[in-house]
Design a protein around this motif. Structure first.
Motif, PDB file in Angstrom:
ATOM      1  N   LEU A 123       0.842  -1.186   0.000  1.00 12.95           N
ATOM      2  CA  LEU A 123       0.000   0.000   0.000  1.00 12.95           C
ATOM      3  C   LEU A 123       0.884   1.244   0.000  1.00 12.95           C
ATOM      4  N   ASP A 124       0.318   2.362  -0.430  1.00 14.20           N
ATOM      5  CA  ASP A 124       1.110   3.585  -0.578  1.00 14.20           C
ATOM      6  C   ASP A 124       1.808   3.981   0.717  1.00 14.20           C
ATOM      7  N   TRP A 125       1.076   3.945   1.848  1.00 14.59           N
ATOM      8  CA  TRP A 125       1.664   4.394   3.107  1.00 14.59           C
ATOM      9  C   TRP A 125       2.772   3.457   3.564  1.00 14.59           C
ATOM     10  N   ARG A 126       2.594   2.147   3.305  1.00 13.68           N
ATOM     11  CA  ARG A 126       3.634   1.195   3.668  1.00 13.68           C
ATOM     12  C   ARG A 126       4.863   1.373   2.779  1.00 13.68           C
ATOM     13  N   ARG A 127       4.611   1.649   1.500  1.00 14.25           N
ATOM     14  CA  ARG A 127       5.711   1.844   0.560  1.00 14.25           C
ATOM     15  C   ARG A 127       6.567   3.033   0.991  1.00 14.25           C
ATOM     16  N   CYS A 128       5.927   4.097   1.413  1.00 15.92           N
ATOM     17  CA  CYS A 128       6.673   5.279   1.878  1.00 15.92           C
ATOM     18  C   CYS A 128       7.524   4.952   3.094  1.00 15.92           C
ATOM     19  N   GLU A 129       6.975   4.170   4.019  1.00 13.88           N
ATOM     20  CA  GLU A 129       7.721   3.815   5.224  1.00 13.88           C
ATOM     21  C   GLU A 129       8.883   2.874   4.903  1.00 13.88           C
ATOM     22  N   MET A 130       8.631   1.902   4.029  1.00 18.74           N
ATOM     23  CA  MET A 130       9.663   0.914   3.726  1.00 18.74           C
ATOM     24  C   MET A 130      10.863   1.531   3.027  1.00 18.74           C
ATOM     25  N   ARG A 131      10.655   2.637   2.344  1.00 17.49           N
ATOM     26  CA  ARG A 131      11.777   3.306   1.689  1.00 17.49           C
ATOM     27  C   ARG A 131      12.743   3.917   2.707  1.00 17.49           C
ATOM     28  N   LEU A 132      12.338   4.001   3.967  1.00 17.79           N
ATOM     29  CA  LEU A 132      13.204   4.544   5.008  1.00 17.79           C
ATOM     30  C   LEU A 132      14.137   3.483   5.579  1.00 17.79           C
ATOM     31  N   ALA A 133      14.025   2.258   5.096  1.00 15.15           N
ATOM     32  CA  ALA A 133      14.856   1.166   5.613  1.00 15.15           C
ATOM     33  C   ALA A 133      15.742   0.621   4.500  1.00 15.15           C
ATOM     34  N   ASP A 134      16.831  -0.026   4.902  1.00 18.48           N
ATOM     35  CA  ASP A 134      17.757  -0.626   3.953  1.00 18.48           C
ATOM     36  C   ASP A 134      17.195  -1.964   3.463  1.00 18.48           C
ATOM     37  N   PRO A 135      17.118  -2.200   2.150  1.00 16.22           N
ATOM     38  CA  PRO A 135      16.529  -3.448   1.644  1.00 16.22           C
ATOM     39  C   PRO A 135      17.204  -4.709   2.166  1.00 16.22           C
ATOM     40  N   ILE A 136      18.528  -4.716   2.226  1.00 16.73           N
ATOM     41  CA  ILE A 136      19.229  -5.913   2.715  1.00 16.73           C
ATOM     42  C   ILE A 136      18.966  -6.115   4.202  1.00 16.73           C
ATOM     43  N   ALA A 137      18.902  -5.024   4.964  1.00 16.65           N
ATOM     44  CA  ALA A 137      18.575  -5.141   6.387  1.00 16.65           C
ATOM     45  C   ALA A 137      17.192  -5.750   6.573  1.00 16.65           C
ATOM     46  N   ILE A 138      16.235  -5.299   5.768  1.00 21.77           N
ATOM     47  CA  ILE A 138      14.877  -5.832   5.866  1.00 21.77           C
ATOM     48  C   ILE A 138      14.850  -7.316   5.507  1.00 21.77           C
ATOM     49  N   ARG A 139      15.585  -7.705   4.455  1.00 23.96           N
ATOM     50  CA  ARG A 139      15.588  -9.106   4.034  1.00 23.96           C
ATOM     51  C   ARG A 139      16.233  -9.991   5.105  1.00 23.96           C
ATOM     52  N   ARG A 140      17.358  -9.557   5.660  1.00 24.84           N
ATOM     53  CA  ARG A 140      18.026 -10.357   6.687  1.00 24.84           C
ATOM     54  C   ARG A 140      17.168 -10.463   7.941  1.00 24.84           C
ATOM     55  N   LEU A 141      16.492  -9.383   8.296  1.00 24.50           N
ATOM     56  CA  LEU A 141      15.616  -9.410   9.458  1.00 24.50           C
ATOM     57  C   LEU A 141      14.428 -10.333   9.225  1.00 24.50           C
ATOM     58  N   ALA A 142      13.851 -10.284   8.023  1.00 19.18           N
ATOM     59  CA  ALA A 142      12.715 -11.148   7.716  1.00 19.18           C
ATOM     60  C   ALA A 142      13.112 -12.619   7.825  1.00 19.18           C
ATOM     61  N   ALA A 143      14.288 -12.956   7.301  1.00 20.34           N
ATOM     62  CA  ALA A 143      14.763 -14.337   7.386  1.00 20.34           C
ATOM     63  C   ALA A 143      15.026 -14.737   8.833  1.00 20.34           C
ATOM     64  N   ALA A 144      15.654 -13.835   9.606  1.00 18.22           N
ATOM     65  CA  ALA A 144      15.936 -14.126  11.012  1.00 18.22           C
ATOM     66  C   ALA A 144      14.651 -14.305  11.800  1.00 18.22           C
ATOM     67  N   LEU A 145      13.656 -13.479  11.493  1.00 15.56           N
ATOM     68  CA  LEU A 145      12.380 -13.560  12.197  1.00 15.56           C
ATOM     69  C   LEU A 145      11.685 -14.887  11.903  1.00 15.56           C
ATOM     70  N   CYS A 146      11.671 -15.293  10.637  1.00 18.36           N
ATOM     71  CA  CYS A 146      11.042 -16.563  10.278  1.00 18.36           C
ATOM     72  C   CYS A 146      11.747 -17.735  10.961  1.00 18.36           C
TER      73      CYS A 146
END
Length: 214
Positions: free
Chosen positions: A173-196
């Motif tokens: 969604l637009d609001w989520r897209r705006c927020e996600m741009r404030l984070a590093d893509p690799i950081a988000i991917r590594r965190l998602a994997a660690a969380l799972c």
């Protein structure tokens, strides 16, 4: 270490917010702090920490008469985004704990956290009980999940950099897209994997055994 002070019309005149960088093990984390005399409240962000969210938590703490300590997670907001940071839950909790401890001189805090921030708060409370007096968890991720096609954790890091991040943003969604741009893509991917990897009952056990939740 650079420090500065800002004023906000939403805050009382005596509630200037100082922002400074606190040094964790492998990254500098941005910490916002509001002045007050009672026991401090610390907030951990969820994945994408917008300045508006930090202002909201700081304003809430000030109006409650509590000193607020708001931490931008590693790889998020205005904190550092080191490429050699693995972004595991223990490493994230260690960094946040060091940042909070540096600001409070080790004084325990009442910890408020949402979503991924709540997951990190569970690990922090279990590993640093000296630093967490109470913990308030809001929609924290602790239940097992199955990785599905299109999920962030389903992408490899190479795929994230090779167009995957754009695909992920396009599906939000637009609001989520705006927020996600404030984070590093690799950081988000590594965190998602660690969380799972951690959502296998481990977090439930930690939360039940040692986290002083409220």
């Amino acid at each position: 270490m650079r420090r500065w002070t800002r004023r906000s019309a939403a805050l009382p005149p005596d509630a200037a917010v100082s922002i400074r960088q606190a040094v964790s093990r492998a990254a500098r984390l941005l910490v916002q702090r509001s002045r007050a005399t009672r026991r401090p409240v610390s907030a951990i962000s969820n994945r994408e920490w917008a300045a508006a969210a930090g202002a909201f938590w700081t304003d809430t703490a000030v109006r409650l008469g509590r000193p607020g300590i708001i931490v931008d997670l590693p790889g998020h907001g205005r904190s550092d985004r080191p490429s050699d940071f693995c972004y595991s839950l223990p490493e994230m909790a260690e960094g946040v704990g060091r940042a909070i401890g540096a600001v409070t001189d080790g004084e325990p805090v009442d910890l408020v956290s949402h979503s991924l921030g709540g997951t990190i708060a569970i690990v922090l409370a279990a590993t640093r009980p000296d630093l967490v007096r109470h913990s308030v968890l809001v929609e924290s991720a602790i239940d097992p999940v199955q990785i599905r096609p299109g999920d962030i954790a389903a992408y490899s890091e190479d795929a994230i950099l090779d167009g995957g991040w754009k695909q992920i943003l396009a599906a939000e969604l637009d609001w989520r897209r705006c927020e996600m741009r404030l984070a590093d893509p690799i950081a988000i991917r590594r965190l998602a994997a660690a969380l799972c990897n951690a959502l296998d009952g481990t977090l439930h056990a930690l939360n039940s055994a040692g986290s002083p939740t409220a």
